[in-house]
Design an enzyme around this catalytic site. Structure first.
Site, short mmCIF file in Angstrom:
data_model
loop_
_atom_site.label_atom_id
_atom_site.label_comp_id
_atom_site.label_asym_id
_atom_site.label_seq_id
_atom_site.Cartn_x
_atom_site.Cartn_y
_atom_site.Cartn_z
N ASP A 163 0.85 -1.19 0.00
CA ASP A 163 0.00 0.00 0.00
C ASP A 163 0.89 1.24 0.00
O ASP A 163 1.71 1.42 0.90
CB ASP A 163 -0.90 -0.02 1.24
N GLY A 164 0.72 2.09 -1.01
CA GLY A 164 1.56 3.27 -1.13
C GLY A 164 1.50 4.16 0.09
O GLY A 164 2.53 4.73 0.50
N ASP A 184 0.26 8.38 -8.47
CA ASP A 184 -0.57 8.00 -9.63
C ASP A 184 -1.30 6.73 -9.24
O ASP A 184 -1.18 5.69 -9.90
CB ASP A 184 0.32 7.81 -10.86
#
Length: 298
Positions: A163-164, A184
């Site tokens: 998970d970013g 993004d």
């Protein structure tokens, strides 16, 4: 933990799901569609699922000239020119590289969302000063990395399944904090939930180096984009510049440095040099950013 240690311990294993290549029924007889499915699956049923929009994995369509990553037939996530795989084929990816006008030699780039790897490849080729960490939550997106000719992980590049938003927090502990955080982060429903809060943007602000810049691609519903712009403006005290693209994307640059003031004459000269080096129209990016209304610098 230093970034190099994170790279060594957290990269995705080399093994990946099988990719099924079928003639595409959507465009012409020479097109193909690539799906993450076993060879003995019911291909006609799968194609019906894709056509109806019920297929819930990413897929790739190749028309002989371009190769595009899709979450649905109507939503292109990333496109690669087969004759020039490292080129940026989509306007929004070109605009996101505008950060080089303000930070020429970043040491660490953290990317949230892999897509077809266009931005990762471009930075790998043209931003030799940087270590690049790409965080992608969907293993099925990562499974297509070879189809988009992304280089293998090495000392400068790591593609990580995760998970970013979690990795933004982790990056605060890196030996070199990110100079650039590129967001993004989309799924088939739009901007990912984990990046859709003011808490996320506060974490980004805290994770960036002193000269750091967040670059965000905001797309989709106008109300959602405006909500994100408002959150970014609040967290970064209106130190924002943005480019509105014809397809509706907003590319936002947010600057951590409190006293940051763009020197537009110097930036204009740099833009010409960057155009020569990379082939992107940096003078146009600079002009559009200078006209940006979401800034206090005048």
């Amino acid at each position: 933990m230093g970034a190099r240690h994170a790279h060594a311990s957290s990269a995705v294993p080399a093994s990946s799901p099988s990719i099924l290549v079928l003639p595409s029924p959507f465009l012409s007889d020479t097109d193909t569609i690539r799906l993450i499915e076993p060879a003995d699956c019911d291909s006609q049923w799968l194609l019906r699922q894709v056509r109806s929009g019920e297929y819930d994995k990413p897929f790739v369509i190749d028309d002989g000239t371009t190769r595009s990553l899709h979450f649905s037939l109507s939503l292109i996530q990333s496109t690669m020119n087969l004759k020039d795989p490292y080129a940026l084929a989509l306007d929004y990816t070109q605009a996101m590289m505008g950060f080089l006008l303000f930070c020429q030699r970043p040491r660490q780039i953290l990317m949230l969302g892999l897509g077809g790897g266009s931005l990762a490849k471009f930075c790998y080729r043209h931003v030799g000063s940087a270590k690049i960490t790409v965080v992608e939550i969907d293993p099925n997106v990562i499974a297509f990395r070879d189809e988009f000719e992304l280089p293998p992980d090495d000392a400068r590049l790591a593609v990580i399944e995760g998970d970013g938003a979690d990795w933004v927090v982790r990056s605060r502990g890196w030996e070199d904090r990110p100079d650039i955080i590129m967001m993004d982060a989309f799924d088939r429903h739009g901007l990912s939930g984990s990046v859709s809060s003011i808490g996320f943007y506060r974490d980004v602000h805290e994770a960036l180096s002193g000269r750091g810049i967040m670059v965000a691609n905001l797309a989709g519903d106008k109300g959602c984009r405006e909500d994100h712009l408002a959150m970014i403006a609040q967290v970064f005290d209106d130190r924002l510049l943005s480019i509105r693209l014809p397809d509706g994307n907003d590319i936002v640059f947010a600057f951590r440095q409190p006293g940051f003031t763009p020197r537009w004459r110097e930036i204009g000269n740099l833009a010409k040099a960057l155009r020569t080096r990379t082939g992107l129209d940096y003078p146009r990016f600079a002009q559009r950013l200078e006209r940006s209304r979401r800034t206090r610098y005048g």
